[in-house]
Design a protein around this motif. Structure first.
Motif, PDB file in Angstrom:
ATOM      1  N   VAL A 156      92.355  26.066  27.943  1.00 34.92           N
ATOM      2  CA  VAL A 156      92.612  24.798  28.635  1.00 34.92           C
ATOM      3  C   VAL A 156      93.404  23.847  27.737  1.00 34.92           C
ATOM      4  N   LYS A 157      94.500  23.355  28.294  1.00 35.18           N
ATOM      5  CA  LYS A 157      95.292  22.363  27.569  1.00 35.18           C
ATOM      6  C   LYS A 157      94.865  20.960  28.036  1.00 35.18           C
ATOM      7  N   GLY A 158      95.000  19.975  27.161  1.00 28.79           N
ATOM      8  CA  GLY A 158      94.705  18.592  27.563  1.00 28.79           C
ATOM      9  C   GLY A 158      93.228  18.360  27.779  1.00 28.79           C
ATOM     10  N   LYS A 159      92.411  18.928  26.878  1.00 24.60           N
ATOM     11  CA  LYS A 159      90.954  18.759  26.999  1.00 24.60           C
ATOM     12  C   LYS A 159      90.580  17.291  27.071  1.00 24.60           C
ATOM     13  N   ARG A 160      91.187  16.492  26.179  1.00 25.93           N
ATOM     14  CA  ARG A 160      90.805  15.092  26.067  1.00 25.93           C
ATOM     15  C   ARG A 160      91.069  14.356  27.385  1.00 25.93           C
ATOM     16  N   PHE A 161      92.208  14.674  28.003  1.00 24.79           N
ATOM     17  CA  PHE A 161      92.569  14.015  29.255  1.00 24.79           C
ATOM     18  C   PHE A 161      91.510  14.302  30.319  1.00 24.79           C
ATOM     19  N   PHE A 162      91.160  15.580  30.480  1.00 24.16           N
ATOM     20  CA  PHE A 162      90.181  15.957  31.508  1.00 24.16           C
ATOM     21  C   PHE A 162      88.827  15.295  31.257  1.00 24.16           C
ATOM     22  N   ARG A 163      88.433  15.318  29.994  1.00 21.81           N
ATOM     23  CA  ARG A 163      87.138  14.721  29.649  1.00 21.81           C
ATOM     24  C   ARG A 163      87.115  13.251  30.015  1.00 21.81           C
ATOM     25  N   THR A 164      88.213  12.554  29.665  1.00 16.66           N
ATOM     26  CA  THR A 164      88.267  11.115  29.944  1.00 16.66           C
ATOM     27  C   THR A 164      88.154  10.847  31.433  1.00 16.66           C
ATOM     28  N   VAL A 165      88.919  11.597  32.213  1.00 14.19           N
ATOM     29  CA  VAL A 165      88.904  11.377  33.663  1.00 14.19           C
ATOM     30  C   VAL A 165      87.521  11.654  34.232  1.00 14.19           C
ATOM     31  N   LEU A 166      86.907  12.738  33.791  1.00  7.39           N
ATOM     32  CA  LEU A 166      85.619  13.128  34.363  1.00  7.39           C
ATOM     33  C   LEU A 166      84.472  12.226  33.894  1.00  7.39           C
ATOM     34  N   ILE A 167      84.669  11.526  32.799  1.00  2.43           N
ATOM     35  CA  ILE A 167      83.637  10.605  32.302  1.00  2.43           C
ATOM     36  C   ILE A 167      83.638   9.305  33.104  1.00  2.43           C
ATOM     37  N   LEU A 168      84.760   9.018  33.772  1.00  2.00           N
ATOM     38  CA  LEU A 168      84.909   7.719  34.447  1.00  2.00           C
ATOM     39  C   LEU A 168      83.750   7.313  35.365  1.00  2.00           C
ATOM     40  N   PRO A 169      83.213   8.210  36.210  1.00  2.00           N
ATOM     41  CA  PRO A 169      82.104   7.770  37.073  1.00  2.00           C
ATOM     42  C   PRO A 169      80.948   7.162  36.299  1.00  2.00           C
ATOM     43  N   TRP A 170      80.795   7.585  35.071  1.00  2.00           N
ATOM     44  CA  TRP A 170      79.715   7.082  34.231  1.00  2.00           C
ATOM     45  C   TRP A 170      80.070   5.711  33.663  1.00  2.00           C
ATOM     46  N   ALA A 171      81.372   5.442  33.571  1.00  2.00           N
ATOM     47  CA  ALA A 171      81.819   4.219  32.922  1.00  2.00           C
ATOM     48  C   ALA A 171      81.694   3.009  33.848  1.00  2.00           C
ATOM     49  N   VAL A 172      81.759   3.250  35.158  1.00  2.00           N
ATOM     50  CA  VAL A 172      81.645   2.144  36.120  1.00  2.00           C
ATOM     51  C   VAL A 172      80.154   1.859  36.349  1.00  2.00           C
TER      52      VAL A 172
END
Lengths: 435, 417
Positions: free
Chosen positions: A232-248
């Protein structure tokens, strides 16, 4: 006991100085110490005891009378206040009793030292002994006191209310509250209306807890494993996007979802209609409300688990996987026999916390549809869980006694769930896991 | 030996304390009888809206000029006052006067938090009847009203040139104009909310609790009587004709009206500013006649009450009279815009000449206060649900109302058992 009285050089087992000192201390704090010739300590204890009695005399008097009778005259006696006062009195007596017991023990031990011929320690030595040997207790004591009054006190108060008839029709100052023993618990399982509501709510609570928590964890784990693949390329990008529901903040999220799921005007139904599926009664049908609630909880719950599992996956050494590949293991076998046990082993305690959390997840249930939709002939809504039902009992019909009784039931369930789970994880621990 | 002696000592202490127990009765009663001295200070809890607090402070200063008694005004949310009074009262920190919406009165009387007033007929006769009724529990007067609030019909002048003459005309217009695809509606109200749909039940002859003289009989519930079923059928027609979306809530209704997509809505004075800010040119009229009869709507009345813990009942009552006098309430209307439940003021040019307020004022004469007994709390939810089931077509009006009444009775029984 030996019949003949021995002089002061008595052996253990006979009635010697230690017992005299202890007995004197039973009569009054400090007497045994005085007998042991510890003048200052004895005097201090005597003064302490009398000031304790004088200062708290009124609280003991009113509180103990109050908690036993809960008042005798409306308008003069406020039952709930008396109950609160009574609890404080009992706490004070327990603390006093603890001190009393310590004073007896001290007199006994010093008496034994004197029998053995050593001099009793002076006041300074006693003080040193307390600060040295009792140091941990001394440090913990303030926070323990705080804990007793901030945590244990309200809990006990709530439990006491479950055994009274405290509701709208028995409210101070106009009415007195009475002790009714187990009547509330009996009524909960005897009256049709209450029994049916309880069974419905309880079964949905169990389903909700199991499904919501298990799936949110599974989703988090699967996503973590997928992102963790080497390819998988762009691990950091995917992680950031998927963490978002937790951030709100979940509060905002739930209300937004509630609007999106609106039957007539919600975006989701509009989308379904344009796709030709047709609108689904998300808020007005019990089954679909439950589905929507589960979907929202998955969405809210997976990011945390994903972050958790990602951390653990990165700590599993690649040697194991390589060894497994040499043995010809498929990707699934590797997941099944290496990843899953390792992750479960590390996350079990947190998983339990999540189960308990969802069992009492008031926010999602109440903010999404206030526990609705309505179910004909039930005191609870179709998607109410125990905790939101208790809330309704408190604020809709002011049945404080029932709400307290059900809260005790909730507490027992959560505790036994946690206890069971913890023993299960211990059995996990006994397997030979590689650190 | 040690353990045993510890337990013994604790038991001994317990027994000693328990034998000489209980409060000392000094024979004083909390009854305000006899001539009462002028107090230094009276305390009033006012709802925590800034303009209301400002008004009451201004009035308190006037009262002090007249009587020399200082009045302390404390701002506290009206819905929290009953709870706080039950805690502060026994502790001796309570106020002399409190305020809350009238539907809490039954509960407050039941708990013994407020006490009956001793005022003359001439004081009470200045107010409109529904307002005095709202202040009455079990035939006793417990407060004096300050504000009355009720719904009326708002119509968008861009869609409806003139106000509809009757409910039937309004429905006919709605059938014509409503187009759910375009999200445009002729006539909307929160049909599944009993507060808003009550006028249909009342007009068709339904009732909630049998009313006696200033009392309600909670055992006689008329929500599934013939009249109530007829009212529910009227409501059902609106949903069957798809004139109102099944789960319309206040936000959606206000949103649609502010977008200019609705001909008329039933709403209350709280919505006026919101609609004006949205730039809608609207008029307000009383609810139009249903089958030739003027519909009766619910009213909510906010009053002042005398705390049972007050040590100065006479002077606190004087202050209450002062704050609910015609001059004071006229000034309150100018300060806060709240409609006074005083007959003379409703006919005063000040209100008569305001096109919007006069419509609410006119409707306020055709209102019934929401029943103020605690049993009423159990009526709302089942009745809202009954309307929801009918709107969704899940139950017929008769079925829905029968099961609602059964549930109301169950809940009342559960509340009382």
């Amino acid at each position: 006991m030996e019949p003949q009285r021995q002089p002061t050089t008595s052996r253990a087992g006979s009635w010697g100085k230690r017992n005299t000192a202890a007995l004197l201390s039973v009569f009054s704090m400090g007497l045994g110490q005085l007998y042991n010739r510890q003048w200052i300590k004895g005097l201090l204890l005597l003064i302490l005891q009398f000031s304790y009695i004088i200062v708290f005399r009124d609280i003991f008097n009113m509180g103990l009378w109050g908690i036993v009778t809960l008042g005798e005259k409306p308008f003069r006696d406020d039952s709930i206040m008396l109950m609160a006062e009574g609890l404080i009195a009992i706490f004070l007596i327990l603390f006093g009793g603890l001190f009393y017991a310590l004073n007896i023990r001290d007199a006994y031990q010093v008496g034994r030292m004197r029998e053995e011929g050593s001099r009793p320690p002076g006041i300074w030595a006693s003080f040193r002994a307390v600060t040295d040997k009792g140091f941990p207790y001394l440090i913990v004591f303030p926070s323990f006191l705080f804990l007793v009054f901030v945590v244990i006190y309200p809990l006990l108060f709530m439990m006491l209310i479950a055994f009274t008839n405290y509701d709208l029709y028995h409210s101070p100052p106009a009415k007195l509250v009475d002790w009714v023993g187990l009547d509330n618990f009996v009524a909960l399982f005897q009256l049709d209306l209450w029994r049916n509501s309880f069974i419905n709510v309880f079964s949905w609570t169990v389903v909700w807890t199991l499904v919501a928590t298990t799936v949110q964890f599974a989703l988090g784990l699967i996503l973590a494993v997928l992102i963790n693949q080497k390819r998988v390329k762009g691990k950091r990008f995917f992680r950031t996007v998927l963490i978002l529901p937790w951030a709100v903040p979940p509060f905002v999220t739930i209300i937004t979802w509630s609007a999106l799921f609106n039957d007539d005007f919600g975006f989701i139904n509009q989308m379904l209609t344009t796709m030709g599926i047709g609108a689904i009664p998300w808020l007005t049908d019990v089954f679909w409300t439950k589905v929507a609630l589960l979907l929202i909880q998955f969405w809210l719950g997976f990011p945390f688990n994903m972050a958790l599992c990602t951390g653990i996956l990165q700590s599993i050494s690649s040697d194991m996987y390589e060894a497994a590949e040499v043995d010809g293991a498929t990707a699934f076998t590797k997941f099944r026999h290496i990843t899953l046990p390792m992750v479960l082993y590390a996350t079990a305690p947190l998983l339990i916390v999540q189960y308990a959390g969802n069992f009492n997840n008031f926010n999602v249930i109440y903010l999404f549809n206030q526990g609705g939709p309505a179910v004909p002939e039930s005191t609870a809504g179709g998607s109410d869980i125990l905790i939101s039902w208790v809330y309704k009992l408190m604020f809709d019909i002011s049945k404080f006694n029932y709400a307290a009784a059900i809260s005790i039931v909730i507490g027992l369930i959560v505790m036994s769930l946690a206890a069971y789970q913890f023993t299960r994880t211990r059995s996990f621990n006994e397997e030979d896991m590689i650190q | 030996m040690k353990k045993w002696s510890q337990w013994l000592s604790v038991a001994v202490v317990m027994l000693l304390v328990l034998t000489a127990c209980g409060p000392q009765d000094d024979g004083t009663d909390a009854d305000g009888t006899g001539a009462e001295e002028k107090p230094q200070q009276l305390v009033i809890w006012e709802n925590d809206e800034e303009i209301q607090v400002e008004h009451t402070k201004k009035m308190a200063a006037k009262f002090e000029e007249e009587t020399g008694i200082e009045v302390k005004v404390i701002a506290l949310k009206q819905d929290d006052q009953q709870q706080k009074l039950s805690l502060d009262g026994p502790a001796g920190k309570g106020p002399d006067l409190v305020t809350w919406p009238h539907d809490n009165n039954g509960e407050a009387v039941l708990k013994g938090l407020i006490r009956p007033l001793e005022v003359d007929r001439e004081v009470t006769s200045a107010f409109i009847d529904p307002a005095i009724e709202a202040m009455t529990v079990e035939g006793e007067l417990y407060g004096l009203p300050r504000v009355t609030e009720n719904v009326a019909l708002f119509y968008n002048k861009a869609i409806l040139e003139e106000a509809p003459k009757s409910y039937e005309d309004l429905v006919a217009f709605a059938e014509d104009y409503t187009d759910t695809k375009q999200k445009q509606y002729g006539f909307l109200f929160e049909g599944t909310n009993f507060y808003f749909n009550y006028f249909l039940f009342d007009t068709m002859g339904g009732y909630i609790f049998k009313q006696g003289d200033g009392t309600y009989d909670a055992d006689d519930i008329g929500l599934n009587s013939e009249g109530s079923v007829k009212g529910m059928e009227k409501l059902e027609e609106l949903y069957q004709a798809k004139l109102i979306p099944t789960n319309l809530n206040a936000d959606t209704l206000n949103g649609l009206f502010k977008e200019g997509k609705v001909g008329a809505v039933i709403s209350g004075p709280w919505a006026v500013r919101d609609y004006q800010d949205a730039g809608i040119d609207f008029g307000v009229v009383p609810i139009p006649t249903v089958e030739g009869k003027q519909p009766i709507t619910f009213s909510g009345v906010k009053g002042l009450y005398l705390s049972a813990y007050s040590e100065h009942p006479y002077w606190a009552t004087e202050l209450m009279k002062f704050l609910t006098s015609e001059e004071a309430l006229k000034e309150r209307y100018e300060d806060t815009g709240e409609i006074p439940p005083v007959q003379a003021l409703l006919d005063d040019p000040l209100i008569k000449d305001d096109a919007i307020v006069s419509a609410f004022a006119e409707q306020s004469k055709h209102t019934v206060p929401m029943p103020n007994i605690p049993e009423m709390h159990q009526v709302w939810e089942p009745m809202n649900h009954a309307a929801t089931f009918v709107a969704q077509g899940k139950q017929t009006p008769q079925q829905a109302l029968d099961s609602a009444v059964k549930l109301v009775k169950d809940k009342i029984k559960a509340q009382q058992n």
